[in-house]
Design a protein around this motif. Structure first.
Motif, PDB file in Angstrom:
ATOM      1  N   ALA A 156      41.950  37.067  35.430  1.00  0.00           N
ATOM      2  CA  ALA A 156      41.333  38.365  35.186  1.00  0.00           C
ATOM      3  C   ALA A 156      42.375  39.455  35.383  1.00  0.00           C
ATOM      4  CB  ALA A 156      40.153  38.597  36.131  1.00  0.00           C
ATOM      5  N   VAL A 157      42.167  40.582  34.682  1.00  0.00           N
ATOM      6  CA  VAL A 157      42.999  41.774  34.856  1.00  0.00           C
ATOM      7  C   VAL A 157      42.105  42.853  35.435  1.00  0.00           C
ATOM      8  CG1 VAL A 157      44.414  43.520  33.733  1.00  0.00           C
ATOM      9  CG2 VAL A 157      44.499  41.148  32.942  1.00  0.00           C
ATOM     10  N   ASP A 158      42.479  43.382  36.587  1.00  0.00           N
ATOM     11  CA  ASP A 158      41.651  44.384  37.254  1.00  0.00           C
ATOM     12  C   ASP A 158      41.710  45.701  36.486  1.00  0.00           C
ATOM     13  OD1 ASP A 158      41.292  46.678  39.417  1.00  0.00           O
ATOM     14  OD2 ASP A 158      40.317  44.858  40.171  1.00  0.00           O
ATOM     15  N   ALA A 159      40.546  46.257  36.237  1.00  0.00           N
ATOM     16  CA  ALA A 159      40.470  47.483  35.449  1.00  0.00           C
ATOM     17  C   ALA A 159      41.060  48.675  36.180  1.00  0.00           C
ATOM     18  CB  ALA A 159      39.008  47.771  35.077  1.00  0.00           C
ATOM     19  N   ASP A 160      41.021  48.687  37.482  1.00  0.00           N
ATOM     20  CA  ASP A 160      41.513  49.834  38.246  1.00  0.00           C
ATOM     21  C   ASP A 160      43.004  49.736  38.566  1.00  0.00           C
ATOM     22  OD1 ASP A 160      38.961  50.982  38.318  1.00  0.00           O
ATOM     23  OD2 ASP A 160      38.418  49.806  40.096  1.00  0.00           O
ATOM     24  N   THR A 161      43.473  48.568  38.915  1.00  0.00           N
ATOM     25  CA  THR A 161      44.867  48.427  39.357  1.00  0.00           C
ATOM     26  C   THR A 161      45.779  47.869  38.265  1.00  0.00           C
ATOM     27  OG1 THR A 161      44.520  46.167  40.149  1.00  0.00           O
ATOM     28  CG2 THR A 161      44.065  47.966  41.700  1.00  0.00           C
ATOM     29  N   ASP A 162      45.207  47.282  37.210  1.00  0.00           N
ATOM     30  CA  ASP A 162      45.956  46.639  36.131  1.00  0.00           C
ATOM     31  C   ASP A 162      46.686  45.374  36.603  1.00  0.00           C
ATOM     32  OD1 ASP A 162      46.601  46.533  33.401  1.00  0.00           O
ATOM     33  OD2 ASP A 162      48.612  47.337  33.791  1.00  0.00           O
ATOM     34  N   VAL A 163      46.383  44.897  37.810  1.00  0.00           N
ATOM     35  CA  VAL A 163      46.997  43.679  38.317  1.00  0.00           C
ATOM     36  C   VAL A 163      46.417  42.488  37.567  1.00  0.00           C
ATOM     37  CG1 VAL A 163      47.231  42.157  40.312  1.00  0.00           C
ATOM     38  CG2 VAL A 163      47.509  44.629  40.574  1.00  0.00           C
ATOM     39  N   ASP A 164      47.292  41.627  37.075  1.00  0.00           N
ATOM     40  CA  ASP A 164      46.914  40.445  36.305  1.00  0.00           C
ATOM     41  C   ASP A 164      47.030  39.222  37.206  1.00  0.00           C
ATOM     42  OD1 ASP A 164      46.566  38.360  34.541  1.00  0.00           O
ATOM     43  OD2 ASP A 164      48.020  39.077  33.070  1.00  0.00           O
ATOM     44  N   ALA A 165      45.911  38.580  37.530  1.00  0.00           N
ATOM     45  CA  ALA A 165      45.900  37.432  38.444  1.00  0.00           C
ATOM     46  C   ALA A 165      45.210  36.252  37.769  1.00  0.00           C
ATOM     47  CB  ALA A 165      45.175  37.779  39.737  1.00  0.00           C
TER      48      ALA A 165
END
Length: 239
Positions: free
Chosen positions: A135-144
């Motif tokens: 998933a890619v976090d909508a707020d932080t743009d971190v891709d995990a």
């Protein structure tokens, strides 16, 4: 020169009569010089033992040592031989250990002092082998993205992380369906970050691969969260 000083060799060979031997023993008790010389001469006792073993007729010997002294010397010879043989065996065993373990020890020391790129490679291989959820976090743009493998002890988890800026200290947390949490692994993000296309260094452009484990069975995991150690959530990967 004191006559007792010259009796060391005769005493070692056992050719003194009882009276002379007694006088020498009294002298020996207070004479470190004679004691040291006698200790050196005791190295001749193996020759006496071998001579006794190889000579069928004791009369061939020109000097006949007292039987009790010769017996004691021969016992000392046997004990010395056994001690030397034991020491040789220990030395050989130690040498074998060094020869066999030496390359491994050297490799371990080298690995300790060098960057641990092998663990990164291992984590990447484990990541490739598992079942992936990302998933890619909508707020932080971190891709995990997590890669999961079921194990008898729980679940092995490999993580690929990108678009994260440092410096940070983070952990990957498995959240169970019962609400319990277990930390899978912890790492530091350098100032250059991980997986940033415009990073100044190669390492900043590369994603992070790391791995760990959770005691949860795979079916009991509700989600994974990437968090900073101060509690900020960077990404959530639902199962």
């Amino acid at each position: 020169m004191n006559a007792e000083h010259t009796a060391v060799g005769a005493y070692a060979l056992g050719v003194l009569d009882d009276a002379d031997a007694a006088r020498f023993e009294e002298h020996l008790a207070g004479c470190p010089r004679c004691a040291a010389e006698l200790d050196d001469l005791m190295g001749l006792t193996p020759l006496l033992g071998e001579l006794q073993e190889s000579t069928p007729d004791p009369e061939i010997l020109t000097a006949a040592p007292r039987p009790e002294l010769l017996d004691r010397l021969l016992q000392d010879v046997g004990a010395a031989r056994r001690a030397r043989r034991t020491r040789r065996l220990w030395l050989v065993a130690a040498a074998v250990v060094l020869i066999v373990a030496g390359p491994l020890v050297g490799a371990a020391l080298t690995a300790r002092d060098a960057p641990d790129h092998s663990s990164v490679s291992a984590a990447k291989e484990m990541y490739e082998e598992g079942d992936k959820k990302g998933a890619v976090d909508a707020d932080t743009d971190v891709d995990a993205t997590v890669s999961l493998q079921s194990k008898p002890w729980g679940t092995h988890v490999a993580l690929k992380l990108a678009h994260v800026r440092g410096p940070l200290t983070c952990d990957l947390v498995a959240v169970g369906r019962n609400g319990q949490e277990q930390t899978v692994t912890t790492w530091a993000v350098p100032a250059s970050g991980y997986g940033l296309p415009g990073a100044a260094t190669k390492w900043g452009r590369e994603p992070l691969y790391t791995h760990g484990g959770a005691a949860f069975n795979r079916a009991d995991i509700a989600r994974f969260e990437v968090r900073t150690l101060d509690g900020k959530r960077l990404a959530t990967v639902p199962m």
